[in-house]
Design an enzyme around this catalytic site. Structure first.
Site, short mmCIF file in Angstrom:
data_model
loop_
_atom_site.label_atom_id
_atom_site.label_comp_id
_atom_site.label_asym_id
_atom_site.label_seq_id
_atom_site.Cartn_x
_atom_site.Cartn_y
_atom_site.Cartn_z
N ARG A 250 -4.08 -8.11 -21.10
CA ARG A 250 -5.08 -7.71 -22.11
C ARG A 250 -4.52 -6.74 -23.14
NH1 ARG A 250 -9.84 -6.44 -21.01
NH2 ARG A 250 -10.05 -4.49 -22.09
N ASP B 264 -10.18 1.08 -24.92
CA ASP B 264 -10.50 0.98 -23.49
C ASP B 264 -10.47 2.33 -22.79
OD1 ASP B 264 -10.94 -1.65 -23.00
OD2 ASP B 264 -8.92 -2.12 -22.31
N PRO C 47 0.82 -1.22 0.00
CA PRO C 47 0.00 0.00 0.00
C PRO C 47 0.86 1.27 0.00
CG PRO C 47 -0.59 -1.48 1.82
CD PRO C 47 0.65 -2.03 1.21
N GLU D 74 2.52 -7.83 7.76
CA GLU D 74 2.54 -6.35 7.80
C GLU D 74 3.33 -5.76 6.64
OE1 GLU D 74 0.82 -4.06 9.80
OE2 GLU D 74 -0.18 -5.99 10.04
N1 ADE Z 1 -0.90 -5.26 -0.36
C1 ADE Z 1 -1.78 -4.85 0.56
N2 ADE Z 1 -2.51 -3.81 0.14
C2 ADE Z 1 -2.06 -3.52 -1.11
C3 ADE Z 1 -2.40 -2.53 -2.07
N3 ADE Z 1 -3.35 -1.62 -1.84
N4 ADE Z 1 -1.74 -2.55 -3.24
C4 ADE Z 1 -0.78 -3.45 -3.48
N5 ADE Z 1 -0.41 -4.40 -2.61
C5 ADE Z 1 -1.03 -4.44 -1.43
#
Ligand code: ADE
Length: 247
Positions: A155, A170, A89, A116
């Site tokens: 794709r 697209d 994230p 984590e």
């Molecule tokens: N792992 C956990 N959350 C994630 C996200 N939002 N994007 C990529 N990998 C992740």
């Protein structure tokens, strides 16, 4: 194109990628999935690859060596200076532009984090690497994110979509959202298909669709228009819409 995925849950990826056009691309060997289980490189008899975080706090952290050894295993078998994608994230936001860039490579390595996340040092120790997030939310692991990335790249590979044009037209490929689509019946619950689409006038249809794309993007994703300048003609279509609003 070969996708080398470092994951402890390969089945989660397989189960999301075995359907439709992507499933066919796997069957037809247009893409290849190669899974590497980092537990192969665990330093203990239990096969664990995570440990408690230095500094305390909840959750476990993936250790450097099992991931790094998995990456090195792939690199040893390949001549290329392969790009490695760490999924987390904290990464840069994944967009269609990334998919188009990755598509140009013959193979990539994708690291699906669990727990984590990774020990920070593994990223610095991996040459030609990038940290990617698929959105501002936290998943239980990178496997779903890896499926998203593999699908969106695949794709774009010629021969994967039945109609070569589909990927070109697209959403996002042009920096705009897609125009609306309609199919039979012509009237459903009193709602009609826009007349122009029944006119057979291909030029008018093309223009209407472009205007719809611009207006939809303007209404739903104005942030996209900040990154993509409109041409004079496109601006004219947007102005037309704004004038219609005033009427
Ligand atoms: N792992 C956990 N959350 C994630 C996200 N939002 N994007 C990529 N990998 C992740």
């Amino acid at each position: 194109m070969k996708f080398n995925v470092i994951t402890i849950f390969p089945d989660q990826l397989l189960q999301t990628l075995e359907f439709g056009v992507i499933g066919r691309a796997i069957e037809n060997k247009i893409i290849e999935l190669n899974f590497i289980d980092p537990r192969e490189f665990s330093d203990n008899d239990y096969g664990s690859i995570d440990d408690k975080a230095y500094g305390g706090g909840p959750g476990m952290v993936m250790q450097v060596e099992p991931i790094l050894s998995s990456i090195e295993k792939v690199k040893k078998e390949s001549k290329n200076n392969i790009q490695t994608v760490f999924l987390s994230p904290q990464g840069e936001q994944y967009t269609q532009k990334h998919a188009e860039l990755f598509k140009k490579q013959s193979e990539i390595i994708i690291v699906s984090g669990r727990y984590e996340g990774f020990d920070e040092r593994v990223i610095g120790l991996t040459k030609n690497s990038v940290e990617i997030s698929i959105g501002d939310y936290v998943l239980s692991g990178g496997e779903i994110a890896a499926s998203v990335i593999i699908d969106s790249i695949t794709r774009l590979i010629p021969g994967v979509l039945g109609d070569e044009q589909s990927a070109v037209l697209d959403s996002f490929t042009s920096g705009l959202l897609d125009h609306p689509h309609y199919t039979r019946p012509e009237i459903v619950r009193d709602k009609e298909v826009p007349n122009v689409l029944l006119s057979g006038n291909h030029e008018a249809i093309k223009r209407w669709r472009l205007k719809q794309s611009i207006v939809t993007t303007f209404k739903k994703r104005p942030d996209l228009l900040k990154q993509r300048k409109l041409s004079k003609d496109e601006q004219k279509l947007l102005d037309e819409y704004l004038e219609e609003l005033d009427e």
